[in-house]
Every structure is written in structure tokens, then in C-alpha cells.
Write an enzyme that holds these catalytic residues in place. Structure first.
Site, PDB file in Angstrom:
ATOM      1  N   TYR A  76       0.793  -1.229   0.000  1.00 47.74           N
ATOM      2  CA  TYR A  76       0.000   0.000   0.000  1.00 47.74           C
ATOM      3  C   TYR A  76       0.828   1.283   0.000  1.00 47.74           C
ATOM      4  O   TYR A  76       0.760   2.077  -0.926  1.00 47.74           O
ATOM      5  CB  TYR A  76      -0.968   0.002   1.190  1.00 47.74           C
ATOM      6  CG  TYR A  76      -1.898  -1.193   1.160  1.00 47.74           C
ATOM      7  CD1 TYR A  76      -2.775  -1.383   0.091  1.00 47.74           C
ATOM      8  CD2 TYR A  76      -1.869  -2.161   2.152  1.00 47.74           C
ATOM      9  CE1 TYR A  76      -3.606  -2.487   0.032  1.00 47.74           C
ATOM     10  CE2 TYR A  76      -2.705  -3.275   2.097  1.00 47.74           C
ATOM     11  CZ  TYR A  76      -3.571  -3.433   1.035  1.00 47.74           C
ATOM     12  OH  TYR A  76      -4.381  -4.519   0.964  1.00 47.74           O
ATOM     13  N   TYR A 421      -5.412 -15.058  -7.855  1.00 43.69           N
ATOM     14  CA  TYR A 421      -5.133 -14.674  -6.467  1.00 43.69           C
ATOM     15  C   TYR A 421      -6.462 -14.662  -5.733  1.00 43.69           C
ATOM     16  O   TYR A 421      -7.414 -14.044  -6.193  1.00 43.69           O
ATOM     17  CB  TYR A 421      -4.543 -13.266  -6.507  1.00 43.69           C
ATOM     18  CG  TYR A 421      -4.149 -12.625  -5.196  1.00 43.69           C
ATOM     19  CD1 TYR A 421      -2.811 -12.356  -4.924  1.00 43.69           C
ATOM     20  CD2 TYR A 421      -5.103 -12.210  -4.261  1.00 43.69           C
ATOM     21  CE1 TYR A 421      -2.427 -11.715  -3.745  1.00 43.69           C
ATOM     22  CE2 TYR A 421      -4.727 -11.578  -3.088  1.00 43.69           C
ATOM     23  CZ  TYR A 421      -3.394 -11.336  -2.836  1.00 43.69           C
ATOM     24  OH  TYR A 421      -3.019 -10.695  -1.674  1.00 43.69           O
ATOM     25  N   THR A 434      -3.382 -10.506   5.422  1.00 42.71           N
ATOM     26  CA  THR A 434      -3.870 -11.510   4.459  1.00 42.71           C
ATOM     27  C   THR A 434      -2.736 -12.356   3.899  1.00 42.71           C
ATOM     28  O   THR A 434      -1.571 -11.965   3.902  1.00 42.71           O
ATOM     29  CB  THR A 434      -4.552 -10.859   3.232  1.00 42.71           C
ATOM     30  OG1 THR A 434      -3.609  -9.979   2.621  1.00 42.71           O
ATOM     31  CG2 THR A 434      -5.801 -10.120   3.621  1.00 42.71           C
ATOM     32  N   SER A 523     -11.683 -12.100  -4.359  1.00 43.12           N
ATOM     33  CA  SER A 523     -11.857 -12.135  -2.912  1.00 43.12           C
ATOM     34  C   SER A 523     -13.307 -12.411  -2.577  1.00 43.12           C
ATOM     35  O   SER A 523     -14.210 -11.862  -3.201  1.00 43.12           O
ATOM     36  CB  SER A 523     -11.439 -10.791  -2.319  1.00 43.12           C
ATOM     37  OG  SER A 523     -11.578 -10.837  -0.917  1.00 43.12           O
ATOM     38  N   GLN A 524     -13.511 -13.268  -1.569  1.00 35.96           N
ATOM     39  CA  GLN A 524     -14.855 -13.457  -1.045  1.00 35.96           C
ATOM     40  C   GLN A 524     -14.998 -12.547   0.158  1.00 35.96           C
ATOM     41  O   GLN A 524     -14.213 -12.633   1.096  1.00 35.96           O
ATOM     42  CB  GLN A 524     -15.081 -14.898  -0.605  1.00 35.96           C
ATOM     43  CG  GLN A 524     -16.390 -15.040   0.174  1.00 35.96           C
ATOM     44  CD  GLN A 524     -16.676 -16.452   0.626  1.00 35.96           C
ATOM     45  OE1 GLN A 524     -16.712 -17.371  -0.168  1.00 35.96           O
ATOM     46  NE2 GLN A 524     -16.896 -16.644   1.910  1.00 35.96           N
TER      47      GLN A 524
END
Length: 594
Positions: A76, A421, A434, A523-524
Site C-alpha cells: 500500500y 489470487y 492476508t 476475494s470473497q
């Protein structure tokens, strides 16, 4: 969080073997041979791999979490891309049934009260600990999302949390028609304002920001980070500007009261709102009605659209969505309590002195934002044929099932598979963020190839699907227990950058570049609320895919860049829908014949 275990450093040989296995479906035989040679060299006794592993294990002993600082920096704060669209996700909430400012203000008042209700649990540390598979999760991220903000820097950014000081801030920022206001949300006795009181204050704000020709200072925050860093230093040279910027940065969160967006058809509605949550729709619409560096911004449109966007550095999706669930639940319960009206002070409007140079920066930011808005294609797919109950009825993990549907959709569209991913939570460990699950496996490729092969029987296809799902479950289990590949490889690489004069060959290898170029970035993010999160692709020729599996339907958001000829979000969504239907048909036909 001290009682939680520390994130382990996985065994070196395990990670390297799993890394090689993850390459198999993605690269050619000869590339594989070359990579195996490099890996043998990396792993030779007393060699560079062992040295880096030892250094990493030493770092793990000395810190609370060997990964989290590195991750925050590399993922980030070091990134120079704009946060809007590139890293900040958006969340679309169900459409509200108001079409006017009264409805907008009433909704926003309840929402603010709901967030303050959540904040009271954080302040009193009574937030119930979450569990995953019976294990307690690290709750630290909840303490980072309120009263925090990202600050641009010339080479890297920082995140500041203002809740930690002696007198934590007691105001939020409200922005309407590009004009920012400070709204104190606590009475002098420390009690939060009631919904009624907030309504009165928001109405004052609304009425004193009717001009629509104000300079959208907030749009500066959507720019490339270096450009914004320069403009920021320029902006805060002026004392008034500096105080206004500080007030935004220190606020508990921001509420954006958006102007109505152009009307679109019902089927286009969700796509449009998802885009509005990600970037505001362009400089003509609501892109200037934001402060993108703010960790949490709730967006309430005059036309009933609502949701939020958040700056990703301090937190992941699940804590944000947990907060959303709490607020939505609160809003359902909250009936306006009539409060004796003590006259409240007028919310303070934040002033900005716009020099010609700042005006030029704003014009540049507008142009860049409008280019980005045209760049991003967003598709929301409300898949209504079934939800997570169906795979469960066949004893299959819903998440793995959906991942295989994504693999199948991609394979049908491109006749090949790609690096994929999927984010997995490391919150079983203190300060955990993560890990990545590499969803493309030899087994997933065997299934996708077989699915449309007329020479294969249904029973064989179903068996391959079951096997691919089983492997995905195993990979998920390893990832959440701190035994993933991705972050360990990152750790070894970061250690090499710190300790060695040159980067080991294994990290310079084409295979390494290929396998980390994630064309499917997924992503879930599950929630009780019928919402969907969305984010941009990770690579120029890829897709960003987020999904929320509900009992009887699944919400997907698919993004791609229009500038890439090869990608098409609408087309992939169509393939995805077909794949989900075909996989259901397959399982039903097979269970009939058994």
C-alpha cells in the site's frame, strides 16, 4: 491481541515445493526445467535460501508479526498509483427508497448514529471477538479504521491514527457539493448526538452548501501519489488550508452527501452505483465530493444510492463489512427518538484558499480522474439461480465451488488458465492481515479442460470437480494457518533486499514474474447485508472479482480496464453465470444416476 499466536515462518522446503507445484499449470516444460535448476541452487545446503530463512525466523522472534509492516509498506504505502480504483474498494448497499434531500438526510443521520453506536463498542473494548473454525481472530483492524487517515509523502505515504492521543477527536467530516464541514457528534457530556440532532445539523450543512460551483479540493486526493504529495505540500503551506486538511484527517470518518447521478436503466443501476462508490463518476458528478485518503467514507446519494469506499492500508474487507452489518442492523431498529431540542452550534465550514497553482493542480486531477473513470468497466452480477446452500447440499465448500466456476469461466473465454489470487485472512495470528491462495492448480486445470470435452463422462467431470475443490480447501486451510506460499516468498525477497547485495536468481526468474501477474484477482467478502464489494484489477490486462455468497443468491462485482483489448467484464460475467449453471446441472445429473 497478545494472547494470539505469532504468525509462523513456514518451512523453507515446503514453500519452495508448493511454489514449484503452483507453476505447473502456468508455464512451459522448458521454463519449468530452468526454474527447478534455480530452485536447487537457492536451496543448496548452506546456500542463500537457508541464510534468508534464518534471518526471517530471527525477525519473527523479535517482532509481533514479521509480515505486517512489510506488507503495509509494499502493498500500500510504497505504491504510487492512485488509491481510488487501484487499491480502495467500494461497497454497494441495497438501493434505498428515497429520491429527495429529506430522505437523504434522514438516512445519513441514522447511518452516522449507527457508526457511533459501533464506535462505542470499540471505545469501551466490548466488541465481541470473532472466531474462525473455533479459533479467536485478531481484532486490531477494528481499532484502525476510525479516526485514521493516509498522509501522502514524496516517496511513500504514512497512515496516522488520531484516536490514540489524550483527547481523541469528537467530530466527523461531512462533504456536500465539494464543500467540507466539521460536525461535532458528541454533546458536552460525552453522549453521542441522537438521530434527531444529527438530522438538524445535516440540514444546516445542506442549506449552507447549495452553490455547485465550488473548487473540488477533494479531487486532489484521487491523483497519482507523487503528484498528490507535491500538491499536498503546496496546499498546506497556507495556514487556513492546513487547518482544514487537519480537520478532515482527524475526523472519525467522512460522510459524502452526493448529488444525484444520471438516471440509468434498472439493469445498469448496480454497475453505475458500484462505479460511483469506487470513483464518484467523474469530476462533473461526485469525484470531488471525497477525500480518498480518509480510511472510511460513507456515501449517501440524493437519488437513493448508498455505500462506502475505504482506504485499504489500515484494514481488510471483512472488518469493514462487519461494521456495515452492525450499522444496517442499527438503522432497522432505530426509530427516531424525539429529543428536547437544545440549540446546537452551526457546523463549521472548512475554508480553502485556492491559489492559481492549486487551481492548476485541481484541473489536472479532474482530467486524470475523468480518464480513469472511462478506463474502468464495472459489472455487478446478481446471480439468482442459487446461493451457497446448493454446493453445501453436495458437501462442497461454497468458496471453492465459486473459485472453480471462475476458473471455468476464464478457461472458456481464453482457452487457457491464468495466475489467480484469492485473499485469505491471517487474523488467527496477532496483527494478521492476508495471505494469498493460488486458485489455479493442476487439478483445477484438469477439471476445466474436461468440462467441455465431449469424450468425458459426467461422472468423470464431477470427480475432477470434486478433486479440484478438495485441493482448493487444503490450500485455503494452509493459507489461513500461516502456511501459504505468497507472503513467505515476499518475506524471503524483502530479507534479501535488506541483507544481500543482489537479489537471488529465483526472484529474477521469468516464472516468478509470470506467476505473480494475477489476471484474476479475487476475494470473497461475505456479509449478512445483501451488499457487494468491488475493486479494480491488479494488473492492466486482468480482472478484479469480489463476491458475497448469500443463502440463495450470489452477488458478484467484476471489473476490467477498457484500455485492454483482451479483457471484457461483461463477457466474463456472462461466462461466469453459464459456468455456475452448468456446474449445478452436472452435479444434479450425476446424483440422479448414482
Amino acid at each position: 491481541f497478545r494472547s494470539l499466536p505469532k504468525l509462523p515462518v513456514p518451512p523453507l522446503k515446503q514453500t519452495c515445493a508448493r511454489y514449484l507445484a503452483s507453476l505447473e499449470p502456468l508455464i512451459s516444460e522448458e521454463e519449468m526445467t530452468h526454474t527447478r535448476e534455480l530452485m536447487d541452487d537457492f536451496l543448496r545446503p548452506g546456500g542463500v535460501g537457508e541464510r534468508l530463512q534464518k534471518s526471517l525466523e530471527r525477525r519473527a522472534r523479535k517482532t509481533d508479526n514479521w509480515l505486517s509492516d512489510w506488507w503495509m509498506q509494499s502493498a500500500y504505502l510504497d505504491s504510487r498509483m492512485p488509491v481510488a480504483m487501484y487499491t480502495s474498494p467500494g461497497v454497494v448497499l441495497p438501493k434505498m427508497h428515497f429520491q429527495d434531500r429529506q430522505g437523504q438526510i434522514r438516512f445519513a443521520s441514522k447511518l452516522i448514529a449507527g457508526v457511533l453506536d459501533f464506535k462505542s463498542m470499540i471505545d469501551s473494548e466490548t466488541l465481541p471477538v470473532e472466531y474462525l473454525g473455533g479459533k479467536p481472530l485478531c481484532m486490531d483492524q477494528y481499532y484502525q479504521v476510525l479516526t485514521s487517515c493516509r498522509i501522502p509523502g514524496p516517496k511513500r505515504d504514512t497512515v496516522v491514527n488520531y484516536a490514540i492521543g489524550k483527547t481523541p477527536p469528537s467530530h466527523i467530516t461531512v462533504v456536500h457539493n465539494f464543500q467540507f464541514f466539521v460536525l461535532d457528534v458528541y454533546n458536552s457530556d460525552g453522549s453521542p448526538l441522537t438521530v434527531d440532532q444529527i438530522y438538524v445539523q445535516l440540514e444546516k450543512i445542506w442549506n449552507s452548501s447549495l452553490q455547485t460551483n465550488k473548487e473540488p479540493v477533494g479531487i486532489l486526493t484521487s491523483n497519482h501519489r507523487n503528484t498528490w504529495g507535491k500538491a499536498y505540500n503546496n496546499l498546506i503551506k497556507d495556514k487556513t488550508n492546513k487547518e482544514s486538511v487537519r480537520a478532515i484527517q482527524k475526523s472519525i470518518f467522512t460522510v459524502c452527501l452526493d448529488a444525484p447521478m444520471p438516471r440509468v436503466s434498472d439493469e445498469m443501476y448496480h454497475n453505475k452505483v458500484a462505479a460511483q462508490m469506487l470513483h464518484g463518476g467523474g469530476s462533473r458528478w461526485n469525484s470531488g465530493n471525497r477525500w480518498f485518503d480518509k480510511t472510511l467514507q460513507f456515501i449517501v446519494g440524493e437519488d437513493g444510492s448508498c455505500g462506502l469506499t475505504y482506504e485499504h492500508a489500515p484494514a481488510e474487507g471483512p472488518p469493514i463489512v462487519f461494521l456495515v452489518d452492525h450499522v444496517v442492523d442499527y438503522m432497522k431498529r432505530s426509530e427516531t427518538v424525539r429529543t428536547p431540542m437544545i440549540p446546537l452550534p452551526m457546523p463549521q465550514k472548512l475554508r480553502f484558499n485556492i491559489t492559481p497553482e492549486i487551481k492548476k493542480d485541481i484541473e489536472k486531477a479532474k482530467q486524470n480522474m475523468n480518464i480513469m473513470v472511462h478506463e474502468l468497466d464495472v459489472r455487478v452480477l446478481n446471480f439468482t439461480n442459487y446461493g451457497r446452500k446448493f454446493p453445501k447440499s453436495h458437501k462442497m465448500s461454497p468458496d471453492a465451488f465459486i473459485q472453480m466456476a471462475l476458473q471455468l469461466a476464464y478457461y472458456r473465454m481464453y482457452q487457457t488458465c491464468c495466475p489467480t489470487y484469492e485473499s485469505a485472512s491471517l487474523r488467527m495470528f496477532r496483527l494478521g492481515r492476508t495471505e494469498a491462495i493460488r486458485s489455479t492448480t493442476t487439478e483445477s486445470l484438469q477439471f476445466t479442460k474436461a468440462m467441455d470435452d465431449p469424450s468425458k463422462h459426467n461422472s468423470e467431470k464431477a470427480a475432477l470437480l470434486e478433486k479440484a475443490i478438495k485441493v482448493h480447501r487444503e490450500h485455503t486451510h494452509m493459507a489461513i494457518h500461516g502456511q501459504g506460499i505468497e507472503r513467505h516468498m515476499l518475506g524471503l525477497k524483502m530479507m534479501a533486499i535488506e541483507d544481500l547485495t543482489s537479489l537471488p536468481e529465483i526472484f529474477m526468474d521469468t516464472s516468478f514474474a509470470v506467476s505473480t501477474h494475477f489476471n484474476l484477482y479475487t476475494s470473497q467478502v461475505g456479509s449478512k447485508t445483501d451488499c457487494v464489494m468491488c475493486f479494480g484489477p491488479m494488473v492492466p490486462d486482468g480482472y478484479g472479482i469480489c463476491y458475497n455468497p448469500m443463502d440463495d443468491h450470489i452477488n458478484f462485482a467484476v471489473t476490467a480496464f477498457n484500455s485492454c483489448e483482451e479483457t471484457n467484464a461483461t463477457k466474463l460475467s456472462q461466462f461466469l453465470e453459464d459456468s455456475l449453471l452448468d456446474m449445478k446441472t452436472l452435479l444434479e445429473q450425476v446424483s440422479k444416476t448414482q
